[in-house]
Design a protein around this motif. Structure first.
Motif, PDB file in Angstrom:
ATOM      1  N   TYR A 136      -2.754   0.540   4.209  1.00 46.73           N
ATOM      2  CA  TYR A 136      -2.765   1.894   4.739  1.00 46.73           C
ATOM      3  C   TYR A 136      -4.200   2.383   4.807  1.00 46.73           C
ATOM      4  O   TYR A 136      -4.967   2.251   3.849  1.00 46.73           O
ATOM      5  CB  TYR A 136      -1.947   2.850   3.854  1.00 46.73           C
ATOM      6  CG  TYR A 136      -2.029   4.283   4.321  1.00 46.73           C
ATOM      7  CD1 TYR A 136      -1.278   4.719   5.412  1.00 46.73           C
ATOM      8  CD2 TYR A 136      -2.876   5.190   3.697  1.00 46.73           C
ATOM      9  CE1 TYR A 136      -1.365   6.032   5.856  1.00 46.73           C
ATOM     10  CE2 TYR A 136      -2.964   6.508   4.135  1.00 46.73           C
ATOM     11  CZ  TYR A 136      -2.209   6.913   5.224  1.00 46.73           C
ATOM     12  OH  TYR A 136      -2.304   8.208   5.658  1.00 46.73           O
ATOM     13  N   ARG A 156      -6.623   5.748   6.545  1.00 41.11           N
ATOM     14  CA  ARG A 156      -6.561   7.075   7.140  1.00 41.11           C
ATOM     15  C   ARG A 156      -7.977   7.554   7.423  1.00 41.11           C
ATOM     16  O   ARG A 156      -8.859   7.479   6.557  1.00 41.11           O
ATOM     17  CB  ARG A 156      -5.880   8.049   6.177  1.00 41.11           C
ATOM     18  CG  ARG A 156      -6.089   9.529   6.505  1.00 41.11           C
ATOM     19  CD  ARG A 156      -5.742  10.397   5.304  1.00 41.11           C
ATOM     20  NE  ARG A 156      -6.187  11.774   5.527  1.00 41.11           N
ATOM     21  CZ  ARG A 156      -5.395  12.774   5.856  1.00 41.11           C
ATOM     22  NH1 ARG A 156      -4.107  12.575   5.997  1.00 41.11           N
ATOM     23  NH2 ARG A 156      -5.877  13.991   6.021  1.00 41.11           N
ATOM     24  N   SER A 200       1.693   3.099  12.671  1.00 42.33           N
ATOM     25  CA  SER A 200       0.331   3.534  12.974  1.00 42.33           C
ATOM     26  C   SER A 200       0.379   4.599  14.056  1.00 42.33           C
ATOM     27  O   SER A 200       1.231   4.566  14.945  1.00 42.33           O
ATOM     28  CB  SER A 200      -0.505   2.341  13.432  1.00 42.33           C
ATOM     29  OG  SER A 200      -0.596   1.370  12.406  1.00 42.33           O
ATOM     30  N   TYR A 260      -1.203   1.436   9.629  1.00 43.27           N
ATOM     31  CA  TYR A 260      -0.395   0.617   8.735  1.00 43.27           C
ATOM     32  C   TYR A 260      -0.406  -0.823   9.244  1.00 43.27           C
ATOM     33  O   TYR A 260      -0.530  -1.071  10.439  1.00 43.27           O
ATOM     34  CB  TYR A 260       1.070   1.081   8.719  1.00 43.27           C
ATOM     35  CG  TYR A 260       1.314   2.426   8.107  1.00 43.27           C
ATOM     36  CD1 TYR A 260       1.592   2.552   6.755  1.00 43.27           C
ATOM     37  CD2 TYR A 260       1.299   3.576   8.890  1.00 43.27           C
ATOM     38  CE1 TYR A 260       1.856   3.800   6.194  1.00 43.27           C
ATOM     39  CE2 TYR A 260       1.561   4.812   8.342  1.00 43.27           C
ATOM     40  CZ  TYR A 260       1.835   4.913   6.992  1.00 43.27           C
ATOM     41  OH  TYR A 260       2.100   6.137   6.444  1.00 43.27           O
ATOM     42  N   HIS A 261      -0.229  -1.771   8.321  1.00 45.21           N
ATOM     43  CA  HIS A 261      -0.036  -3.151   8.726  1.00 45.21           C
ATOM     44  C   HIS A 261       1.099  -3.744   7.906  1.00 45.21           C
ATOM     45  O   HIS A 261       0.923  -4.079   6.724  1.00 45.21           O
ATOM     46  CB  HIS A 261      -1.299  -3.982   8.523  1.00 45.21           C
ATOM     47  CG  HIS A 261      -1.139  -5.425   8.931  1.00 45.21           C
ATOM     48  ND1 HIS A 261      -1.115  -5.827  10.259  1.00 45.21           N
ATOM     49  CD2 HIS A 261      -0.966  -6.542   8.198  1.00 45.21           C
ATOM     50  CE1 HIS A 261      -0.954  -7.133  10.315  1.00 45.21           C
ATOM     51  NE2 HIS A 261      -0.858  -7.593   9.077  1.00 45.21           N
ATOM     52  N   LYS A 268       0.453   5.832   0.810  1.00 38.15           N
ATOM     53  CA  LYS A 268      -0.362   7.018   0.998  1.00 38.15           C
ATOM     54  C   LYS A 268      -0.702   7.625  -0.360  1.00 38.15           C
ATOM     55  O   LYS A 268      -0.003   7.425  -1.350  1.00 38.15           O
ATOM     56  CB  LYS A 268       0.401   8.052   1.826  1.00 38.15           C
ATOM     57  CG  LYS A 268       0.578   7.716   3.287  1.00 38.15           C
ATOM     58  CD  LYS A 268       1.303   8.864   3.982  1.00 38.15           C
ATOM     59  CE  LYS A 268       1.562   8.574   5.446  1.00 38.15           C
ATOM     60  NZ  LYS A 268       2.290   9.671   6.104  1.00 38.15           N
ATOM     61  N   TYR A 293       6.357   3.996   8.225  1.00 37.16           N
ATOM     62  CA  TYR A 293       5.262   3.043   8.332  1.00 37.16           C
ATOM     63  C   TYR A 293       4.994   2.716   9.805  1.00 37.16           C
ATOM     64  O   TYR A 293       5.392   1.684  10.321  1.00 37.16           O
ATOM     65  CB  TYR A 293       5.592   1.761   7.555  1.00 37.16           C
ATOM     66  CG  TYR A 293       5.386   1.893   6.077  1.00 37.16           C
ATOM     67  CD1 TYR A 293       4.139   1.651   5.509  1.00 37.16           C
ATOM     68  CD2 TYR A 293       6.424   2.271   5.238  1.00 37.16           C
ATOM     69  CE1 TYR A 293       3.933   1.770   4.143  1.00 37.16           C
ATOM     70  CE2 TYR A 293       6.234   2.396   3.877  1.00 37.16           C
ATOM     71  CZ  TYR A 293       4.987   2.142   3.336  1.00 37.16           C
ATOM     72  OH  TYR A 293       4.793   2.267   1.988  1.00 37.16           O
ATOM     73  N   ASP A 329       7.364   7.185   1.010  1.00 35.55           N
ATOM     74  CA  ASP A 329       6.933   7.151   2.412  1.00 35.55           C
ATOM     75  C   ASP A 329       7.672   6.043   3.158  1.00 35.55           C
ATOM     76  O   ASP A 329       7.533   4.869   2.852  1.00 35.55           O
ATOM     77  CB  ASP A 329       5.417   6.918   2.475  1.00 35.55           C
ATOM     78  CG  ASP A 329       4.893   6.961   3.900  1.00 35.55           C
ATOM     79  OD1 ASP A 329       5.612   7.487   4.764  1.00 35.55           O
ATOM     80  OD2 ASP A 329       3.787   6.475   4.137  1.00 35.55           O
ATOM     81  N   GLU A 375      -3.880   7.237  11.474  1.00 36.93           N
ATOM     82  CA  GLU A 375      -3.310   6.552  10.323  1.00 36.93           C
ATOM     83  C   GLU A 375      -2.981   5.142  10.758  1.00 36.93           C
ATOM     84  O   GLU A 375      -2.419   4.930  11.843  1.00 36.93           O
ATOM     85  CB  GLU A 375      -2.039   7.249   9.844  1.00 36.93           C
ATOM     86  CG  GLU A 375      -2.255   8.614   9.237  1.00 36.93           C
ATOM     87  CD  GLU A 375      -0.941   9.234   8.802  1.00 36.93           C
ATOM     88  OE1 GLU A 375      -0.760   9.454   7.608  1.00 36.93           O
ATOM     89  OE2 GLU A 375      -0.101   9.468   9.700  1.00 36.93           O
ATOM     90  N   SER A 388       0.831  -1.198   0.000  1.00 40.62           N
ATOM     91  CA  SER A 388       0.000   0.000   0.000  1.00 40.62           C
ATOM     92  C   SER A 388       0.862   1.243   0.000  1.00 40.62           C
ATOM     93  O   SER A 388       2.077   1.187   0.125  1.00 40.62           O
ATOM     94  CB  SER A 388      -0.914   0.011   1.224  1.00 40.62           C
ATOM     95  OG  SER A 388      -0.149   0.238   2.386  1.00 40.62           O
ATOM     96  N   LYS A 420       3.576  -2.637   6.260  1.00 39.02           N
ATOM     97  CA  LYS A 420       3.799  -2.004   4.964  1.00 39.02           C
ATOM     98  C   LYS A 420       2.862  -2.522   3.881  1.00 39.02           C
ATOM     99  O   LYS A 420       3.137  -2.377   2.692  1.00 39.02           O
ATOM    100  CB  LYS A 420       5.251  -2.206   4.497  1.00 39.02           C
ATOM    101  CG  LYS A 420       6.298  -1.627   5.439  1.00 39.02           C
ATOM    102  CD  LYS A 420       7.683  -1.761   4.848  1.00 39.02           C
ATOM    103  CE  LYS A 420       8.742  -1.196   5.785  1.00 39.02           C
ATOM    104  NZ  LYS A 420      10.101  -1.295   5.221  1.00 39.02           N
TER     105      LYS A 420
END
Length: 452
Positions: free
Chosen positions: A119, A121, A60, A113-114, A22, A58, A55, A111, A20, A116
């Motif tokens: 994603y 938001r 959360s 993340y898992h 952003k 990574y 980005d 935000e 994923s 990388k």
């Protein structure tokens, strides 16, 4: 229970296979930096959103953002009237774009993340409403704490940017509220980012030098009393307004060819994909080298026989390592009647609703799905910027006629990031539509607080 277990198993498999990123949109340092970097590396520019490839953070987090600063009004004679549910006039829609430049008094959300691979938001932007923004002086966070009754001027139309994204080298998937623009033009003629946001499902599949893009957009079906009476005097009697967009991009060396169809379904369940209330079809072509883009787009309404076209060119240079310069010129001509219609659900506009308590008003904002400055337009645009991953110097001038009225829209911005402290943003805006004028400058420090 079995269905829930199956759903989570499928989600876990998807999350662990695909990556994923952003999303990036105009108005940020990262967007213009990533955009120029893509062009210089040979990636064809065919619209937004862009994926933020660089980005690296990574993690959360729960996010707070507080803009600290001021805006000085130099000139403002834009007047919004109060009242019940009604659709804003064209001049108010024009000036509402300026309102989108102003800051929320607080952003709050998360935000996620898992590994990388996923994603998501969700950021609630507590922002002053459109009409009080033009009626009262600027609202800062210090004003809120000094007199919390000012919060009555906060719009309930939020969040304006929240989504989930998945991305792999073969496909990408986006679900949520985002801006969209399709094609090589800055202001697309078939699906532009004129709206504050689109509620959409966006799926794109890549196959060698061909890309397929399908977007489903759900729009506000509410109407005024007079619109209701007109709409439900027809055979279309369901409160629904949906848009299906399909696009194909074909890349051949330094050339890109794009074909897009936009089909509007409103008021009734369609019998087939060809049973549309209104539609646009578009063809665009682009020659793009490392430093030069030359491009053209034409959008046609086959039901009404109305047309629009635009063309432009861009010089994009890497001045120094990871510092880019862009100079762009575009010209647009949009025929009268290409978006409008007597039947409300046939109009090619994205409607959003804003509820304001002070001053009391209920507004419908109708933004064209196509060209940002609407139909019956003859517009020229000049844009230049210098960008890196740390700063942005930006200038834009757009001018011409729309709906028979002359206008100009001038914007200058300087943004730069301060390590660990946030971002400084300086803006100057000078715009006029017919006899209404707005001029301001602002200086804000955007201070993020992230709890990981």
């Amino acid at each position: 229970m079995k269905k829930n277990i199956l759903f989570f198993l499928i989600l876990i498999i998807i999350v662990n296979i695909y990556g994923s990123a952003k999303l990036l949109f105009p108005g940020s340092i990262d967007f213009y930096y990533q955009r120029s970097k893509n062009i210089n590396s040979g990636i064809q520019y065919t619209g937004i959103p862009l994926f933020f490839i660089d980005d690296k953070d990574y993690k959360s987090n729960i996010t707070f953002e507080f803009p600290l600063g001021f805006e000085k009004r130099l000139e403002n004679n834009v007047i919004f009237n109060g009242g019940g549910y009604y659709t804003l006039e064209k001049d108010k829609i024009f000036f509402s774009d300026l309102y989108n430049e102003y800051y929320s008094w607080m952003n709050f959300g998360f935000e996620f993340y898992h590994n990388k691979e996923l994603y998501a938001r969700f950021i609630a932007d507590f922002k002053e409403g459109n009409s009080p923004y033009f009626k009262y002086k600027s609202l800062s966070i210090l004003d809120i704490y000094n007199d919390f009754s000012l919060s009555k001027r906060t719009t309930l139309d939020m969040p304006s940017l929240s989504y989930l994204s998945l991305k792999n080298h073969n496909w990408s998937f986006i679900l949520g509220r985002t801006k969209i623009s399709l094609g090589p033009l800055k202001n697309s003629l078939i699906l532009s980012d004129a709206s504050k946001y689109y509620e959409n499902i966006n799926f794109k599949y890549y196959l060698d030098d061909v890309a397929f893009n399908t977007i489903i957009i759900s729009m506000q079906p509410m109407m005024t009393k007079s619109e209701y009476e007109k709409q439900f005097s027809t055979e279309a009697t369901m409160a629904m307004k949906e848009v299906l967009v399909n696009r194909i991009d074909i890349k051949k060396n330094i050339f890109n060819f794009g074909i897009t169809s936009l089909n509007l379904y409103g008021g009734k369940v369609p019998k087939s994909l060809f049973d549309v209330n209104n539609s646009l079809v578009s063809f665009d072509s682009q020659l793009q080298t490392k430093n030069i883009r030359l491009y053209f787009q034409d959008a046609y309404n086959p039901i009404k026989g109305k047309n629009s076209f635009g063309y432009g060119g861009e010089l994009n240079l890497e001045l120094y390592k990871d510092i880019y310069f862009s100079l762009m010129y575009e010209n647009y001509k949009v025929e009268s009647g290409i978006y409008e219609d007597d039947i409300p659900y046939n109009r090619l506009y994205n409607r959003s609703l804003e509820i304001i308590n002070e001053p009391g008003a209920r507004y419908f904002y109708d933004y064209p799905l196509g060209f940002k400055y609407d139909e019956n337009s003859d517009v020229k645009s000049v844009q230049a910027y210098i960008s890196s991953n740390k700063f942005l110097i930006f200038y834009e001038k757009e001018f011409g006629t729309t709906f028979g009225n002359e206008f100009y829209n001038n914007r200058a911005k300087v943004y730069f990031k301060i390590p660990y402290l946030g971002e400084i943003q300086i803006k100057y805006i000078n715009t006029k539509y017919n006899e209404e004028k707005f001029k301001s400058y602002s200086l804000f420090w955007i201070m993020p607080i992230k709890i990981q």
